[in-house]
Design a protein around this motif. Structure first.
Motif, PDB file in Angstrom:
ATOM      1  N   VAL A 146      50.506  51.225  53.970  1.00 22.92           N
ATOM      2  CA  VAL A 146      50.572  52.100  52.262  1.00 22.92           C
ATOM      3  C   VAL A 146      49.790  52.650  52.412  1.00 22.92           C
ATOM      4  CG1 VAL A 146      52.412  50.122  51.609  1.00 22.92           C
ATOM      5  CG2 VAL A 146      49.554  49.965  51.721  1.00 22.92           C
ATOM      6  N   SER A 147      49.479  53.540  51.784  1.00 22.21           N
ATOM      7  CA  SER A 147      47.871  54.688  51.436  1.00 22.21           C
ATOM      8  C   SER A 147      47.856  54.468  49.571  1.00 22.21           C
ATOM      9  CB  SER A 147      48.357  55.820  51.841  1.00 22.21           C
ATOM     10  OG  SER A 147      48.590  56.225  53.235  1.00 22.21           O
ATOM     11  N   ILE A 148      46.640  54.484  48.952  1.00 20.07           N
ATOM     12  CA  ILE A 148      46.574  54.445  48.290  1.00 20.07           C
ATOM     13  C   ILE A 148      45.458  55.696  47.159  1.00 20.07           C
ATOM     14  CG2 ILE A 148      45.143  52.668  46.080  1.00 20.07           C
ATOM     15  CD1 ILE A 148      45.863  50.505  47.816  1.00 20.07           C
ATOM     16  N   LEU A 149      45.766  56.265  46.594  1.00 19.09           N
ATOM     17  CA  LEU A 149      45.348  57.697  46.058  1.00 19.09           C
ATOM     18  C   LEU A 149      45.080  57.535  44.479  1.00 19.09           C
ATOM     19  CD1 LEU A 149      47.564  57.925  48.085  1.00 19.09           C
ATOM     20  CD2 LEU A 149      47.824  60.514  47.952  1.00 19.09           C
ATOM     21  N   VAL A 150      43.758  57.730  44.749  1.00 17.92           N
ATOM     22  CA  VAL A 150      43.444  57.989  43.052  1.00 17.92           C
ATOM     23  C   VAL A 150      42.447  59.416  43.128  1.00 17.92           C
ATOM     24  CG1 VAL A 150      41.933  56.913  42.121  1.00 17.92           C
ATOM     25  CG2 VAL A 150      43.385  54.768  44.032  1.00 17.92           C
ATOM     26  N   ALA A 151      42.703  60.183  41.552  1.00 12.83           N
ATOM     27  CA  ALA A 151      41.950  61.062  41.244  1.00 12.83           C
ATOM     28  C   ALA A 151      40.732  60.240  40.767  1.00 12.83           C
ATOM     29  CB  ALA A 151      42.754  62.098  40.906  1.00 12.83           C
ATOM     30  N   ALA A 152      39.754  61.458  40.273  1.00 11.60           N
ATOM     31  CA  ALA A 152      38.696  60.810  39.245  1.00 11.60           C
ATOM     32  C   ALA A 152      37.237  61.708  38.845  1.00 11.60           C
ATOM     33  CB  ALA A 152      37.382  59.528  40.246  1.00 11.60           C
ATOM     34  N   ARG A 153      37.523  61.711  37.581  1.00 13.29           N
ATOM     35  CA  ARG A 153      36.463  63.042  37.744  1.00 13.29           C
ATOM     36  C   ARG A 153      35.495  62.325  36.070  1.00 13.29           C
ATOM     37  NH1 ARG A 153      35.636  68.171  36.443  1.00 13.29           N
ATOM     38  NH2 ARG A 153      35.065  68.858  34.036  1.00 13.29           N
ATOM     39  N   ASN A 154      34.661  61.820  36.234  1.00 16.43           N
ATOM     40  CA  ASN A 154      33.726  61.522  35.397  1.00 16.43           C
ATOM     41  C   ASN A 154      33.705  60.555  34.971  1.00 16.43           C
ATOM     42  OD1 ASN A 154      32.585  63.886  35.627  1.00 16.43           O
ATOM     43  ND2 ASN A 154      33.559  64.829  34.015  1.00 16.43           N
ATOM     44  N   GLU A 155      34.069  59.495  36.611  1.00 16.78           N
ATOM     45  CA  GLU A 155      34.579  58.066  36.308  1.00 16.78           C
ATOM     46  C   GLU A 155      33.230  56.782  36.155  1.00 16.78           C
ATOM     47  OE1 GLU A 155      37.129  57.207  34.706  1.00 16.78           O
ATOM     48  OE2 GLU A 155      38.878  58.514  34.319  1.00 16.78           O
ATOM     49  N   GLU A 156      32.199  57.270  36.355  1.00 16.38           N
ATOM     50  CA  GLU A 156      31.275  55.959  36.765  1.00 16.38           C
ATOM     51  C   GLU A 156      31.194  55.138  36.295  1.00 16.38           C
ATOM     52  OE1 GLU A 156      26.765  58.403  36.073  1.00 16.38           O
ATOM     53  OE2 GLU A 156      27.260  57.779  34.183  1.00 16.38           O
ATOM     54  N   GLU A 157      32.013  54.854  34.636  1.00 16.58           N
ATOM     55  CA  GLU A 157      31.347  53.762  34.166  1.00 16.58           C
ATOM     56  C   GLU A 157      32.341  52.964  34.340  1.00 16.58           C
ATOM     57  OE1 GLU A 157      32.197  52.729  29.501  1.00 16.58           O
ATOM     58  OE2 GLU A 157      32.498  55.081  29.626  1.00 16.58           O
ATOM     59  N   ASN A 158      34.472  53.562  35.062  1.00 17.25           N
ATOM     60  CA  ASN A 158      34.635  52.552  34.757  1.00 17.25           C
ATOM     61  C   ASN A 158      35.341  52.817  36.860  1.00 17.25           C
ATOM     62  OD1 ASN A 158      35.954  52.795  32.866  1.00 17.25           O
ATOM     63  ND2 ASN A 158      36.340  54.950  32.723  1.00 17.25           N
ATOM     64  N   LEU A 159      34.737  53.444  37.932  1.00 16.06           N
ATOM     65  CA  LEU A 159      35.076  53.274  38.907  1.00 16.06           C
ATOM     66  C   LEU A 159      35.195  51.636  39.542  1.00 16.06           C
ATOM     67  CD1 LEU A 159      34.412  56.537  41.217  1.00 16.06           C
ATOM     68  CD2 LEU A 159      36.442  54.877  41.092  1.00 16.06           C
ATOM     69  N   PRO A 160      33.025  51.105  39.157  1.00 15.64           N
ATOM     70  CA  PRO A 160      33.273  49.768  39.196  1.00 15.64           C
ATOM     71  C   PRO A 160      34.068  48.609  39.777  1.00 15.64           C
ATOM     72  CG  PRO A 160      31.195  51.074  38.327  1.00 15.64           C
ATOM     73  CD  PRO A 160      32.662  51.528  38.328  1.00 15.64           C
ATOM     74  N   LYS A 161      34.916  48.554  38.746  1.00 12.84           N
ATOM     75  CA  LYS A 161      35.932  47.505  38.476  1.00 12.84           C
ATOM     76  C   LYS A 161      36.777  47.843  38.806  1.00 12.84           C
ATOM     77  CE  LYS A 161      37.747  45.830  34.076  1.00 12.84           C
ATOM     78  NZ  LYS A 161      37.465  44.096  34.175  1.00 12.84           N
ATOM     79  N   LEU A 162      37.743  48.944  39.377  1.00 11.12           N
ATOM     80  CA  LEU A 162      37.945  49.589  40.294  1.00 11.12           C
ATOM     81  C   LEU A 162      38.133  48.859  41.204  1.00 11.12           C
ATOM     82  CD1 LEU A 162      41.803  50.683  40.817  1.00 11.12           C
ATOM     83  CD2 LEU A 162      39.807  53.000  41.245  1.00 11.12           C
ATOM     84  N   LEU A 163      37.097  49.309  41.539  1.00 13.98           N
ATOM     85  CA  LEU A 163      36.769  49.769  43.848  1.00 13.98           C
ATOM     86  C   LEU A 163      37.049  47.508  43.480  1.00 13.98           C
ATOM     87  CD1 LEU A 163      34.199  52.279  44.171  1.00 13.98           C
ATOM     88  CD2 LEU A 163      36.068  51.902  44.741  1.00 13.98           C
ATOM     89  N   GLU A 164      35.724  47.002  43.200  1.00 14.20           N
ATOM     90  CA  GLU A 164      35.619  45.579  43.078  1.00 14.20           C
ATOM     91  C   GLU A 164      37.205  45.219  42.420  1.00 14.20           C
ATOM     92  OE1 GLU A 164      34.275  41.610  40.534  1.00 14.20           O
ATOM     93  OE2 GLU A 164      33.764  43.526  39.877  1.00 14.20           O
ATOM     94  N   SER A 165      38.207  45.578  41.849  1.00 14.42           N
ATOM     95  CA  SER A 165      39.673  45.060  42.479  1.00 14.42           C
ATOM     96  C   SER A 165      40.384  44.775  43.819  1.00 14.42           C
ATOM     97  CB  SER A 165      40.875  45.261  41.058  1.00 14.42           C
ATOM     98  OG  SER A 165      40.291  46.671  41.017  1.00 14.42           O
ATOM     99  N   PHE A 166      39.784  46.483  44.582  1.00 15.07           N
ATOM    100  CA  PHE A 166      40.276  46.460  45.672  1.00 15.07           C
ATOM    101  C   PHE A 166      39.869  46.133  46.760  1.00 15.07           C
ATOM    102  CE2 PHE A 166      41.265  51.439  44.690  1.00 15.07           C
ATOM    103  CZ  PHE A 166      42.345  51.859  44.436  1.00 15.07           C
TER     104      PHE A 166
ATOM    105  N   CYS B  72      41.027  52.152  35.377  1.00 12.38           N
ATOM    106  CA  CYS B  72      42.127  50.624  35.920  1.00 12.38           C
ATOM    107  C   CYS B  72      41.444  50.009  36.888  1.00 12.38           C
ATOM    108  CB  CYS B  72      43.840  51.160  36.616  1.00 12.38           C
ATOM    109  SG  CYS B  72      44.320  51.888  35.488  1.00 12.38           S
ATOM    110  N   ALA B  73      42.103  48.261  37.042  1.00 11.31           N
ATOM    111  CA  ALA B  73      41.680  47.430  37.751  1.00 11.31           C
ATOM    112  C   ALA B  73      43.652  46.698  38.308  1.00 11.31           C
ATOM    113  CB  ALA B  73      41.071  46.545  37.698  1.00 11.31           C
ATOM    114  N   VAL B  74      43.428  46.529  39.589  1.00  6.23           N
ATOM    115  CA  VAL B  74      44.816  46.059  40.264  1.00  6.23           C
ATOM    116  C   VAL B  74      44.221  44.557  40.478  1.00  6.23           C
ATOM    117  CG1 VAL B  74      45.260  48.647  41.029  1.00  6.23           C
ATOM    118  CG2 VAL B  74      44.339  46.809  42.783  1.00  6.23           C
ATOM    119  N   SER B  75      45.433  44.220  40.369  1.00  2.52           N
ATOM    120  CA  SER B  75      46.186  42.519  40.880  1.00  2.52           C
ATOM    121  C   SER B  75      45.778  42.420  42.128  1.00  2.52           C
ATOM    122  CB  SER B  75      47.335  42.188  39.911  1.00  2.52           C
ATOM    123  OG  SER B  75      48.403  42.409  40.428  1.00  2.52           O
ATOM    124  N   GLU B  76      45.154  40.927  42.739  1.00  2.00           N
ATOM    125  CA  GLU B  76      45.118  40.835  43.933  1.00  2.00           C
ATOM    126  C   GLU B  76      46.745  41.198  45.172  1.00  2.00           C
ATOM    127  OE1 GLU B  76      44.117  36.704  46.524  1.00  2.00           O
ATOM    128  OE2 GLU B  76      43.389  36.581  44.035  1.00  2.00           O
TER     129      GLU B  76
END
Length: 367
Positions: A41-61, A138-142
């Motif tokens: 699988v490939s996970i595709l994410v577009a991000a614009r001015n998301e410095e506040e939210n990205l850490p939560k998403l990356l941690e879930s990845f 966002c943040a995804v489940s395990e």
């Protein structure tokens, strides 16, 4: 006129009875494939001015339970004006299966949806058999990847997961109920084989079908690119399947103010108006229930109380049932307050849509 309004309310009540019956006896869910059958699988994410939210998403990845040699992380930095590219660059360097690009700067007229353009560029370097999409806030489940992949039953071209709004506060709670309301109707339609919308923060598409439908790069301009892609997939003869279970759960950020919420809803309205007529009828029924109820209260007084209570309790059961399928428990009695949010917010959204003002989305202005 009174008889017509009563008929209208009766249809609303019957609707919720039938939905709850379907949830109990006709819930469609496909079995998970065997472990050795997991596709790349490939996970595709577009991000614009998301410095506040990205850490939560990356941690879930980092916590995803999926073979690392069968997963590819792709990020598009959409001309961010904050620390977004630095965060992505640092994270991708720490992974062996991640990459990010920076999109080209668009002209001031924005002839294309910039998010769709960013995802289209990512699809050119994606090598998975299945593309998964989520948002930077966002943040995804395990088990998110496994859950989404499991949703590809016979003739399914797109799988839509389930979304739960996180954050604290009064407005967040009602936004969450709004999502459960929408996702519940989408699930019923999906199980009946009726085409529904994609959800850009939580959906999966087979690469072959994505390419056959032309992908994001060939969609006509629209601020709801996920809906346009799902329409293209349905037009090609494939099902758009709603897969609601704990494994497909994604957390999304709530809008923190009424102004931002209405701006979000105004953008969504552009997509709603392109839906087939039967979806417009269903949505109109939900809204015009309130004018009909107000009219009957003035005509019949206290005789309307049983109708109103029946609708409120059935609707609360509807929301509680759909959330429980995603593994979440909602307070039944707190759900009874949903109508106090839904009617004024919907009315304000309609007024704001027709108000002569541009749409602001990700620090860009659209006339």
């Amino acid at each position: 006129m009174v008889q017509l309004a009563l008929l209208f309310l009766s249809v609303i009540l019957i609707q919720f009875f039938l939905i709850l019956w379907r949830f109990k006896w006709n819930w469609l869910e496909f079995p998970a494939p065997k472990i050795h059958d997991w596709p790349k699988v490939s996970i595709l994410v577009a991000a614009r001015n998301e410095e506040e939210n990205l850490p939560k998403l990356l941690e879930s990845f980092e916590k995803l339970d999926y073979p690392k040699d069968k997963i590819q992380f792709l990020f598009a930095n959409d001309q961010s004006e904050d620390e977004t590219p630095e965060i992505l660059k640092h994270w991708c360097k720490s992974q062996t299966n991640a990459r990010f690009i920076t999109t080209k700067k668009l002209s001031d007229s924005h002839p294309v949806n910039p998010k769709a353009e960013a995802l289209a560029q990512l699809s050119e370097i994606a090598n998975g058999e299945i593309y998964l999409f989520t948002d930077a806030d966002c943040a995804v489940s395990e088990n998110w990847v496994k859950g989404m992949v499991s949703g590809f039953g016979p003739n399914v071209g797109m799988v839509v997961g389930v979304t739960h709004v996180y954050w604290k506060g009064f407005l967040r709670f009602f936004q969450d109920l709004d999502w459960w309301n929408t996702q519940g109707f989408m699930k019923v339609a999906s199980d009946l084989g009726v085409s529904t919308s994609g959800m850009g923060n939580n959906m999966a598409v087979k690469k072959r079908i994505y390419e056959d439908c032309g992908g994001f790069e060939n969609l006509k301009f629209n601020l709801t690119e996920d809906l346009e892609l799902s329409k293209a997939i349905a037009k090609a003869g494939y099902r758009v399947h709603s897969e609601i279970k704990p494994e497909t759960l994604v957390l999304t950020k709530a809008e923190k103010s009424l102004k931002k919420l209405l701006a979000q809803r105004k953008r969504w309205m552009f997509g709603v108006l392109t839906l087939p007529w039967y979806w417009k009828v269903i949505l109109a029924f939900q809204f015009f229930y309130f004018p009909a109820t107000f009219f009957l209260i003035f005509q019949l007084g206290w005789l309307m109380v049983p109708f109103i209570l029946a609708k409120i309790f059935l609707q609360a059961g509807f929301h509680k049932s759909i959330a429980s399928r995603a593994g979440l428990k909602l307070s039944y009695f707190s759900l009874l307050s949903f109508d106090f949010y839904f009617f004024p917010t919907t009315a304000l959204t309609i007024l704001y849509y027709f108000w002569p003002s541009p749409i602001e989305w990700k620090s860009r202005i659209y006339p």
